[in-house]
Design an enzyme around this catalytic site. Sequence first.
Site, PDB file in Angstrom:
ATOM      1  N   ARG A 130      35.951  31.977  43.627  1.00 26.34           N
ATOM      2  CA  ARG A 130      36.420  32.035  45.017  1.00 26.34           C
ATOM      3  C   ARG A 130      35.965  30.801  45.777  1.00 26.34           C
ATOM      4  O   ARG A 130      34.824  30.374  45.637  1.00 26.34           O
ATOM      5  CB  ARG A 130      35.847  33.289  45.699  1.00 26.34           C
TER       6      ARG A 130
ATOM      7  N   ARG B  71      29.608  33.979  40.397  1.00 23.90           N
ATOM      8  CA  ARG B  71      30.681  34.974  40.349  1.00 23.90           C
ATOM      9  C   ARG B  71      32.002  34.335  39.919  1.00 23.90           C
ATOM     10  O   ARG B  71      32.372  33.267  40.405  1.00 23.90           O
ATOM     11  CB  ARG B  71      30.824  35.607  41.741  1.00 23.90           C
TER      12      ARG B  71
HETATM   13  P1  AMP Z   1      35.179  39.659  51.050  1.00 24.49           P
HETATM   14  O1  AMP Z   1      36.094  39.487  49.890  1.00 24.49           O
HETATM   15  O2  AMP Z   1      35.095  41.108  51.506  1.00 24.49           O
HETATM   16  O3  AMP Z   1      33.816  39.047  50.838  1.00 24.49           O
HETATM   17  O4  AMP Z   1      35.840  38.874  52.301  1.00 24.49           O
HETATM   18  C1  AMP Z   1      36.039  37.482  52.254  1.00 24.49           C
HETATM   19  C2  AMP Z   1      36.228  36.954  53.652  1.00 24.49           C
HETATM   20  O5  AMP Z   1      37.403  37.551  54.245  1.00 24.49           O
HETATM   21  C3  AMP Z   1      35.108  37.272  54.633  1.00 24.49           C
HETATM   22  O6  AMP Z   1      34.026  36.335  54.527  1.00 24.49           O
HETATM   23  C4  AMP Z   1      35.841  37.179  55.969  1.00 24.49           C
HETATM   24  O7  AMP Z   1      36.056  35.834  56.337  1.00 24.49           O
HETATM   25  C5  AMP Z   1      37.200  37.774  55.633  1.00 24.49           C
HETATM   26  N1  AMP Z   1      37.202  39.237  55.868  1.00 24.49           N
HETATM   27  C6  AMP Z   1      37.274  40.221  54.922  1.00 24.49           C
HETATM   28  N2  AMP Z   1      37.214  41.441  55.493  1.00 24.49           N
HETATM   29  C7  AMP Z   1      37.093  41.239  56.825  1.00 24.49           C
HETATM   30  C8  AMP Z   1      36.945  42.094  57.958  1.00 24.49           C
HETATM   31  N3  AMP Z   1      36.896  43.431  57.812  1.00 24.49           N
HETATM   32  N4  AMP Z   1      36.857  41.519  59.191  1.00 24.49           N
HETATM   33  C9  AMP Z   1      36.916  40.196  59.345  1.00 24.49           C
HETATM   34  N5  AMP Z   1      36.998  39.328  58.322  1.00 24.49           N
HETATM   35  C10 AMP Z   1      37.091  39.828  57.068  1.00 24.49           C
END
Ligand code: AMP
Length: 223
Positions: A162, A127
């Site tokens: 990322r 990605r």
């Molecule tokens: P994502 O971009 O949605 O994959 O989020 C990346 C990271 O941000 C996740 O692996 C979590 O560490 C943190 N994160 C994002 N959304 C949440 C959430 N709703 N609750 C807790 N941690 C979150």
Amino acid sequence: MYIIMLGAPGSGKGTTAKVLAKEANLPHISTGDMFREQIKKDTKLGKLANTYISKGQLVPDEVTIDIVKDRLSWEDSKNGVILDGFPRTLEQAKALDEILMEQGKKVNVVPELIVPDDVIIDRILNRATCSNKECGAIYNTKFRPPKVEGICDICGSALVIRTDDNEQTIKSRLEVYRKNAKDLIDYYQEKGVLFKIEPEDPTADNASEQVVEKILEIMKKRK
Ligand code: AMP
């Protein structure tokens, strides 16, 4: 309409949410993007969030609920939003219901994207995301590469990988997702708003368009 995209990391919920937000003219709210922005700005919240994100763990509920509560109070959220990456725990789901209830609103549609593990891992490890926040286009360097390596087709900005998209964190991110997803799925199923969406061929070029079409159809029926 208040839409929650459910799905494992790498299931395509971010890509789908972006297109859906444009089509439905609703703001796309990604808690992951919000945290990454804070990390980039090196704020106190960013520093705290990074201690969890870098290990593939969840940021604590109270911190996450607060930032979503604030975001949902913005004027552009009054007619609905596409939530991507939130809620991730039952606690968050219940808090979201309370926030919406205070405004006389509720969650309307919860599409759950179902994608096999091997596709997910392959996607995450290939990605690349546009570094321009306004654009945020997501590429798969194997299946859907940009025309020029490392450069976004849409806005010409540099593509970035990322820091949490690596083999060490993906395993714990998938574990964390599975641990919490069941509760969320049961919760929304009971409310009658859960729709399971399985792309016919998740590696196909137009997989996300097909998924968006399916969700738009469900949204029309639920209006
Ligand atoms: P994502 O971009 O949605 O994959 O989020 C990346 C990271 O941000 C996740 O692996 C979590 O560490 C943190 N994160 C994002 N959304 C949440 C959430 N709703 N609750 C807790 N941690 C979150």
